[in-house]
Design an enzyme around this catalytic site. Structure first.
Site, PDB file in Angstrom:
ATOM      1  N   GLU A  38       0.170   9.731 -24.476  1.00  0.00           N
ATOM      2  CA  GLU A  38       1.875   9.445 -24.011  1.00  0.00           C
ATOM      3  C   GLU A  38       2.020   9.177 -25.416  1.00  0.00           C
ATOM      4  OE1 GLU A  38       4.332   9.054 -21.523  1.00  0.00           O
ATOM      5  OE2 GLU A  38       3.432  10.441 -21.289  1.00  0.00           O
ATOM      6  N   GLU A  88      -0.660  -3.352 -16.647  1.00  0.00           N
ATOM      7  CA  GLU A  88       0.156  -3.024 -17.930  1.00  0.00           C
ATOM      8  C   GLU A  88       0.830  -3.765 -18.546  1.00  0.00           C
ATOM      9  OE1 GLU A  88       0.749   0.869 -18.507  1.00  0.00           O
ATOM     10  OE2 GLU A  88      -0.292   2.013 -17.180  1.00  0.00           O
ATOM     11  N   ALA A 141       0.801  -1.830  -0.019  1.00  0.00           N
ATOM     12  CA  ALA A 141      -0.028   0.322  -0.256  1.00  0.00           C
ATOM     13  C   ALA A 141       1.079   1.267  -0.089  1.00  0.00           C
ATOM     14  CB  ALA A 141      -0.646  -0.022   1.825  1.00  0.00           C
TER      15      ALA A 141
END
Length: 431
Positions: free
Chosen positions: A286, A220, A152
């Site tokens: 991007e 990703e 976390a």
């Protein structure tokens, strides 16, 4: 609000007088370092009716007056908006594209999201309290571990600030390992049923403990063959957390067609994932990136191409269009595989142009501003960024494609023009 394009000879005082305001207000809307320096091509927000920007392709026979009439504005306002002055010899070349004002007559209710990388200090909460135009803040990130646990971030101040600002916090879960998005880690988690269950339990426990309103998955660099595994992962996650009242959303890379074997993008099954989730963020930015050649971060022609495909397979009311709060500064000449651009907030990019006293250019195809400058060491640079006009053009796409809203990467990059435009152009939904 209205976008004014600065021309040679303008001063902030005379611009303020034209629009019945004062320099203090213009400095606030545009967060300029100084009122003493303006450069041609600078786009300033000024008070006025609500307008966004739409492309108009000039036709043979068009005049300044006829295009202004088609746009529903006076000739004066058309010239103020575009920076084109017929009296100074400006021409409308047939075939060229001009971004013209488009009045917002009925505000659409949208959702907005911003990704935040918390630093664990009070500045996290202060940042969120300063932005009243967010529906969600996605805390980036809770990193999945190979044992099913989550690493976390230090987000206690961010969560307190979100609660005070009435912004719904989302828990962003990633396959980021601290250095990269880890392909093998994602594969390991998705192929093991008991491990998936541990991850789901960790997510649900953390959301209950910290008061999150939903989970946002940002996996990703997945292998294309893992496409069905990712579909299954999201489907099972939804079944696990939805009964407890939590939303499920995802972030996906941009693409203009479905090529299941394409590297990185092949793993995103737009049609199936669009059916499974409550909503999703498409990373329409991007194209211009830190290691690539100088170009716009989010060229509008590329963004439109992605949205055309996305809305053909995903309900538009589930899509949050990605927008960047930053640009890049490249040292020239660019050398492939060697040059690295420096990230710069859009507001800092604007003010750098003012400090260097260089004109700002406009790329009509990309609907993006850019400029060149030479630093004190004699090195040439080029900067691509977003400003009031490019944001007005992108926000118009929310209306054109009837999208759910917009999602920003990444909070902490100053861009006041954006937030004023969003607030002026939409009704922001609060959860």
């Amino acid at each position: 609000m209205f976008v004014y394009t600065v021309v040679k000879g303008d001063t902030l005082r005379n611009i303020a007088e034209r629009f019945g305001t004062n320099t203090r207000e213009l400095l606030r809307f545009n967060e300029m370092d100084s009122q003493d320096v303006l450069v041609p091509g600078l786009h300033l927000l000024v008070p006025g009716e609500t307008y966004l920007a739409a492309p108009y392709q000039v036709r043979s026979g068009d005049t300044f007056s006829s295009v202004a009439l088609k746009s529903g504005v006076s000739l004066r306002d058309f010239e103020y908006w575009t920076g084109l002055r017929e009296s100074q010899g400006a021409k409308l070349a047939p075939g060229s594209t001009v971004y013209v004002p488009k009045r917002v007559t009925r505000k659409k209710t949208v959702e907005t999201n911003g990704y935040l990388l918390p630093d664990g200090t009070t500045s996290d909460g202060n940042l969120l309290r300063d932005i009243s135009t967010l529906t969600y803040v996605s805390i980036f990130s809770y990193q999945v571990r190979a044992d099913g646990s989550l690493l976390a971030p230090k987000d206690q101040f961010a969560l307190t600030g979100a609660q005070q600002a009435k912004i719904a916090p989302l828990m962003t879960v990633t396959n980021f390992d601290g250095t990269n998005f880890n392909t093998e880690l994602a594969h390991t988690v998705m192929t093991n049923a008991s491990l998936r269950r541990k991850v789901f339990n960790s997510i649900l426990k953390m959301m209950k403990q910290k008061g999150f309103r939903g989970v946002n998955v940002d996996f990703e660099h997945m292998d294309p063959p893992d496409r069905p595994l990712y579909n299954q992962f999201i489907r099972e996650l939804k079944a696990f957390v939805r009964p407890s009242g939590y939303s499920v959303s995802i972030a996906m890379g941009p693409k203009t067609s479905d090529s299941p074997q394409a590297s990185w993008m092949g793993a995103f099954d737009y049609r199936t994932l669009g059916q499974e989730v409550d909503f999703l963020m498409i990373m329409t930015y991007e194209w211009g990136w830190v290691g690539g050649p100088p170009m716009a971060v989010a060229p509008i022609d590329q963004v439109k191409a992605v949205l055309r495909y996305a809305t053909s397979v995903i309900p538009a009311n589930k899509i949050l269009m990605g927008m960047s709060l930053y640009g890049y500064d490249w040292k020239l000449p660019y050398v492939k595989d060697q040059s690295r651009a420096a990230g710069i907030s859009n507001n800092s990019a604007q003010n750098l142009a003012l400090r260097e006293q260089v004109p700002i250019q406009w790329d009509a195809k990309a609907a993006s501003p850019y400029y060149r400058y030479r630093n004190q060491e004699g090195e040439d640079h080029i900067v691509w960024f977003d400003d009031a006009m490019s944001v007005a053009a992108k926000l118009q796409l929310v209306y054109d494609f009837n999208l759910r809203g917009v999602s920003y990467w990444v909070l902490g990059n100053e861009f006041p023009q954006n937030w004023y435009l969003v607030k002026d152009s939409f009704e922001i939904k609060k959860m």
